[in-house]
Design a protein around this motif. Structure first.
Motif, PDB file in Angstrom:
ATOM      1  N   PHE A   5      -2.620 -39.837   8.582  1.00 35.63           N
ATOM      2  CA  PHE A   5      -1.449 -40.162   9.392  1.00 35.63           C
ATOM      3  C   PHE A   5      -1.313 -41.673   9.560  1.00 35.63           C
ATOM      4  O   PHE A   5      -0.212 -42.218   9.495  1.00 35.63           O
ATOM      5  N   GLY A   6      -2.425 -42.355   9.766  1.00 34.55           N
ATOM      6  CA  GLY A   6      -2.396 -43.807   9.927  1.00 34.55           C
ATOM      7  C   GLY A   6      -1.863 -44.523   8.696  1.00 34.55           C
ATOM      8  O   GLY A   6      -1.094 -45.483   8.812  1.00 34.55           O
ATOM      9  N   VAL A   7      -2.252 -44.054   7.523  1.00 33.87           N
ATOM     10  CA  VAL A   7      -1.758 -44.660   6.279  1.00 33.87           C
ATOM     11  C   VAL A   7      -0.251 -44.449   6.159  1.00 33.87           C
ATOM     12  O   VAL A   7       0.493 -45.377   5.814  1.00 33.87           O
ATOM     13  N   LEU A   8       0.216 -43.242   6.465  1.00 36.35           N
ATOM     14  CA  LEU A   8       1.654 -42.983   6.391  1.00 36.35           C
ATOM     15  C   LEU A   8       2.414 -43.783   7.453  1.00 36.35           C
ATOM     16  O   LEU A   8       3.521 -44.258   7.201  1.00 36.35           O
ATOM     17  N   ALA A   9       1.829 -43.967   8.620  1.00 39.06           N
ATOM     18  CA  ALA A   9       2.458 -44.797   9.652  1.00 39.06           C
ATOM     19  C   ALA A   9       2.527 -46.259   9.199  1.00 39.06           C
ATOM     20  O   ALA A   9       3.527 -46.943   9.440  1.00 39.06           O
ATOM     21  N   LEU A  10       1.492 -46.731   8.531  1.00 39.28           N
ATOM     22  CA  LEU A  10       1.489 -48.089   7.991  1.00 39.28           C
ATOM     23  C   LEU A  10       2.587 -48.249   6.938  1.00 39.28           C
ATOM     24  O   LEU A  10       3.289 -49.263   6.909  1.00 39.28           O
ATOM     25  N   LEU A  11       2.771 -47.237   6.096  1.00 39.23           N
ATOM     26  CA  LEU A  11       3.818 -47.283   5.077  1.00 39.23           C
ATOM     27  C   LEU A  11       5.213 -47.261   5.690  1.00 39.23           C
ATOM     28  O   LEU A  11       6.178 -47.685   5.061  1.00 39.23           O
ATOM     29  N   SER A  12       5.337 -46.758   6.913  1.00 40.85           N
ATOM     30  CA  SER A  12       6.645 -46.693   7.572  1.00 40.85           C
ATOM     31  C   SER A  12       6.940 -47.943   8.403  1.00 40.85           C
ATOM     32  O   SER A  12       7.988 -48.029   9.023  1.00 40.85           O
TER      33      SER A  12
END
Length: 150
Positions: free
Chosen positions: A59-66
């Protein structure tokens, strides 16, 4: 773009659809992995924590990508990319480029470099990215060096 059509400052440009997709997928995957780890009776407490921690990292990686966005205000532009933030005065921006095939907008700067602005990207919302790039270009031309030379 006529001055009447310029967006009111401050304005934030970000790939909204991409952001929604990334955060939704991240939240759903976190929930699914967490529920599965709690439902599997054969897992030890340490394994369950490991599953949940892995889901949290995902989730953190996807939040970083957003995270990417471009914020324009009276003083200039702030470009927030994945892991960096850079604030530019309007005079530093010579040109705003979004060429066919580009993954995102590039800002040509007065120091001879080019800065990627991931906050405007045509991935999912091509028409919106083109409108945003045109608006940012018009703002840069209105507030930047072109305005000072006129």
């Amino acid at each position: 773009m006529p001055a009447a059509e310029l967006p009111a400052l401050p304005v934030t440009f970000r790939p909204t659809r991409t952001r929604v997709v990334l955060l939704t997928v991240g939240a759903v995957m976190f929930a699914v992995i967490t529920v599965i780890s709690l439902m599997l009776e054969t897992l030890s407490p340490g394994s369950r924590v490991s599953f949940i921690f892995t889901a949290l990292i995902f989730f953190g990686v996807l939040a970083l990508l957003s995270r990417p966005k471009v914020v324009a205000d009276e003083s200039g532009v702030t470009v927030v990319n994945l892991t960096s933030r850079r604030t530019l005065a309007w005079a530093q921006i010579l040109r705003v480029n979004l060429r066919p095939g580009d993954a995102w907008v590039f800002l040509d700067l007065s120091d001879g470099t080019s800065l990627p602005a991931l906050g405007i990207q045509p991935g999912i919302g091509k028409a919106q990215a083109i409108r945003d790039a045109r608006a940012l270009r018009a703002l840069a031309e209105t507030h930047g060096t072109h305005a000072e030379n006129a």
